[in-house]
Design a protein around this motif. Structure first.
Motif, PDB file in Angstrom:
ATOM      1  N   SER A  38      40.100 -11.100   9.491  1.00  0.00           N
ATOM      2  CA  SER A  38      39.605 -10.363  10.648  1.00  0.00           C
ATOM      3  C   SER A  38      38.752 -11.250  11.547  1.00  0.00           C
ATOM      4  O   SER A  38      38.971 -11.329  12.749  1.00  0.00           O
ATOM      5  CB  SER A  38      38.789  -9.145  10.194  1.00  0.00           C
ATOM      6  N   ASP A  64      42.613  -6.863  12.354  1.00  0.00           N
ATOM      7  CA  ASP A  64      41.622  -5.969  11.746  1.00  0.00           C
ATOM      8  C   ASP A  64      42.369  -4.752  11.215  1.00  0.00           C
ATOM      9  O   ASP A  64      42.855  -3.930  11.992  1.00  0.00           O
ATOM     10  CB  ASP A  64      40.587  -5.559  12.801  1.00  0.00           C
ATOM     11  N   SER A  66      41.612  -2.014  10.096  1.00  0.00           N
ATOM     12  CA  SER A  66      41.157  -0.672  10.459  1.00  0.00           C
ATOM     13  C   SER A  66      41.859  -0.153  11.712  1.00  0.00           C
ATOM     14  O   SER A  66      41.819   1.043  12.005  1.00  0.00           O
ATOM     15  CB  SER A  66      39.639  -0.652  10.669  1.00  0.00           C
ATOM     16  N   ASP A  67      42.507  -1.038  12.433  1.00  0.00           N
ATOM     17  CA  ASP A  67      43.315  -0.679  13.601  1.00  0.00           C
ATOM     18  C   ASP A  67      44.743  -0.449  13.119  1.00  0.00           C
ATOM     19  O   ASP A  67      45.356  -1.332  12.509  1.00  0.00           O
ATOM     20  CB  ASP A  67      43.264  -1.815  14.620  1.00  0.00           C
ATOM     21  N   GLY A  95      29.793  -2.897   4.435  1.00  0.00           N
ATOM     22  CA  GLY A  95      28.922  -2.736   5.585  1.00  0.00           C
ATOM     23  C   GLY A  95      27.676  -3.593   5.467  1.00  0.00           C
ATOM     24  O   GLY A  95      26.723  -3.428   6.239  1.00  0.00           O
ATOM     25  N   LYS A 107      27.040   4.632  11.356  1.00  0.00           N
ATOM     26  CA  LYS A 107      27.951   3.597  11.850  1.00  0.00           C
ATOM     27  C   LYS A 107      28.572   2.821  10.689  1.00  0.00           C
ATOM     28  O   LYS A 107      29.773   2.504  10.698  1.00  0.00           O
ATOM     29  CB  LYS A 107      27.191   2.647  12.774  1.00  0.00           C
ATOM     30  N   ILE A 108      27.770   2.521   9.668  1.00  0.00           N
ATOM     31  CA  ILE A 108      28.264   1.778   8.514  1.00  0.00           C
ATOM     32  C   ILE A 108      29.224   2.626   7.696  1.00  0.00           C
ATOM     33  O   ILE A 108      30.259   2.141   7.216  1.00  0.00           O
ATOM     34  CB  ILE A 108      27.094   1.258   7.662  1.00  0.00           C
ATOM     35  N   LYS A 110      31.202   4.901   8.757  1.00  0.00           N
ATOM     36  CA  LYS A 110      32.484   4.928   9.471  1.00  0.00           C
ATOM     37  C   LYS A 110      33.223   3.601   9.336  1.00  0.00           C
ATOM     38  O   LYS A 110      34.440   3.576   9.097  1.00  0.00           O
ATOM     39  CB  LYS A 110      32.259   5.249  10.951  1.00  0.00           C
ATOM     40  N   GLN A 111      32.500   2.484   9.462  1.00  0.00           N
ATOM     41  CA  GLN A 111      33.143   1.180   9.347  1.00  0.00           C
ATOM     42  C   GLN A 111      33.781   0.990   7.968  1.00  0.00           C
ATOM     43  O   GLN A 111      34.910   0.512   7.858  1.00  0.00           O
ATOM     44  CB  GLN A 111      32.119   0.070   9.591  1.00  0.00           C
ATOM     45  N   ASP A 114      36.829   3.211   7.628  1.00  0.00           N
ATOM     46  CA  ASP A 114      37.916   2.739   8.494  1.00  0.00           C
ATOM     47  C   ASP A 114      38.650   1.558   7.874  1.00  0.00           C
ATOM     48  O   ASP A 114      39.893   1.500   7.886  1.00  0.00           O
ATOM     49  CB  ASP A 114      37.370   2.337   9.867  1.00  0.00           C
ATOM     50  N   VAL A 115      37.892   0.592   7.326  1.00  0.00           N
ATOM     51  CA  VAL A 115      38.524  -0.595   6.741  1.00  0.00           C
ATOM     52  C   VAL A 115      39.116  -0.291   5.368  1.00  0.00           C
ATOM     53  O   VAL A 115      40.287  -0.553   5.099  1.00  0.00           O
ATOM     54  CB  VAL A 115      37.513  -1.758   6.635  1.00  0.00           C
TER      55      VAL A 115
END
Length: 252
Positions: A38, A64, A66-67, A95, A107-108, A110-111, A114-115
C-alpha cells in the motif's frame, strides 16, 4: 516474464513481515509472485529483489485493498503473467493503536475494518470470479491470515483488531463452502504472537519477548513459521483441506 506451472500467487501486504516471508517461500515453491503493497514501496522492491536474486519471478503492485477496485487491479496485473492459482490475504492493520476498546478512535475502527475485513472480502470475491473453473480459471487456493487474538479477544490491547480477525474466520468458513464447487479451496492460518513490526508500530516493540512465557513452546513465532503453514495449505498436499483455520501459535 511468464508464470511457472504453479501459476501466479498474489500476496497482499507483502512488503515486510509475514507477507514478505510468504512471498519469498511462494516464489521458491515455483509461483510467479505479485508482491502487493500500500505505502511501503521500498520494502516491496526489496522483497522482489530477493526473489529475483534467488532465481524466482516477482513484481510489485501498489494497491490499497480497502478500495474495492484494488482487487481488480491486482488480478489484472497478475494475469499478465498467467493464471492466478493462489491468493494470500495477508494485508492487515491494527491502526497502530494499543489500548482498551473504549478509547479507540472511530477513525481507527473504520480503517481497521476497511482493510482487514472489507479488503479480504473484496479479494475473495475477485478470486471467485477469476479463478473459478466454471468460468475458465484453473481453480486453486485462497489462504486468509487470521490471528489467535480471536480466541481471547485481546482485551486491553487490540479488541478492535481481534474483532476484525473474527470476521475473517467466519468469512473463511462460509466462503470455503461456496468456493468448493468452483475448484477453489479456502483456508486460514491463525498466527499467535509473532516477531513482526506490528507490535513496534503500536508502541510495544518488546511485546512478544515480554509475553513469551505464556507460550508453551517458549518463544514467539517468526514470519517463516507462518509462511510454512501457508505454503502447505496452498500445496497439493492439502488438496482435501478447505474451511480450516490452522493455528500457528506455539500451543497458546
Amino acid at each position: 516474464m511468464a508464470a511457472s506451472g504453479h501459476g501466479v500467487a498474489i500476496i497482499t501486504g507483502a512488503s515486510r513481515g509475514i507477507g514478505a516471508a510468504i512471498a519469498v517461500r511462494a516464489a521458491a515453491a515455483g509461483y510467479a509472485v505479485v508482491v502487493n503493497f500500500s505505502t511501503d514501496a521500498a520494502g516491496a522492491t526489496s522483497v522482489v529483489d530477493q526473489i529475483v536474486r534467488d532465481g524466482g519471478t516477482a513484481f510489485t503492485v501498489q494497491a490499497d485493498v480497502s478500495d474495492a477496485q484494488a482487487a481488480t487491479t491486482l488480478f489484472d496485473a497478475a494475469e499478465a503473467l498467467g493464471p492466478v492459482t493462489a491468493v494470500v490475504n495477508n494485508a492487515a492493520i491494527t491502526g497502530n493503536y494499543l489500548g482498551e476498546l473504549i478509547d479507540v478512535p472511530a477513525k481507527i475502527v473504520k480503517q481497521v475494518l476497511d482493510v482487514n475485513v472489507s479488503g479480504t472480502i473484496f479479494m475473495c470475491q475477485e478470486a471467485a470470479r477469476r479463478m473459478s473453473r466454471l468460468a475458465g480459471g484453473r481453480g486453486g487456493s485462497v489462504v486468509n491470515i487470521s490471528s489467535t487474538a480471536v480466541k481471547a479477544g485481546s482485551p486491553g490491547a487490540w479488541v478492535h483488531y481481534a474483532a476484525s480477525k473474527g470476521a475473517v474466520d467466519v468469512l473463511t468458513v462460509g466462503f470455503a463452502t461456496e468456493a468448493a464447487p468452483l475448484g477453489i479451496r479456502v483456508n486460514a492460518v491463525s498466527p499467535g504472537m509473532t516477531n513482526t513490526g506490528l507490535h513496534a508500530a503500536a508502541g510495544m516493540p518488546d511485546r512478544v519477548e515480554s509475553l513469551k512465557h505464556l507460550i508453551p513452546l517458549g518463544r514467539g513465532g517468526e514470519p517463516e513459521d507462518v509462511a510454512s503453514a501457508v505454503l502447505w495449505l496452498l500445496s497439493e498436499e492439502a488438496s482435501y483441506v478447505t474451511g480450516a483455520i490452522l493455528p500457528v501459535a506455539g500451543g497458546r
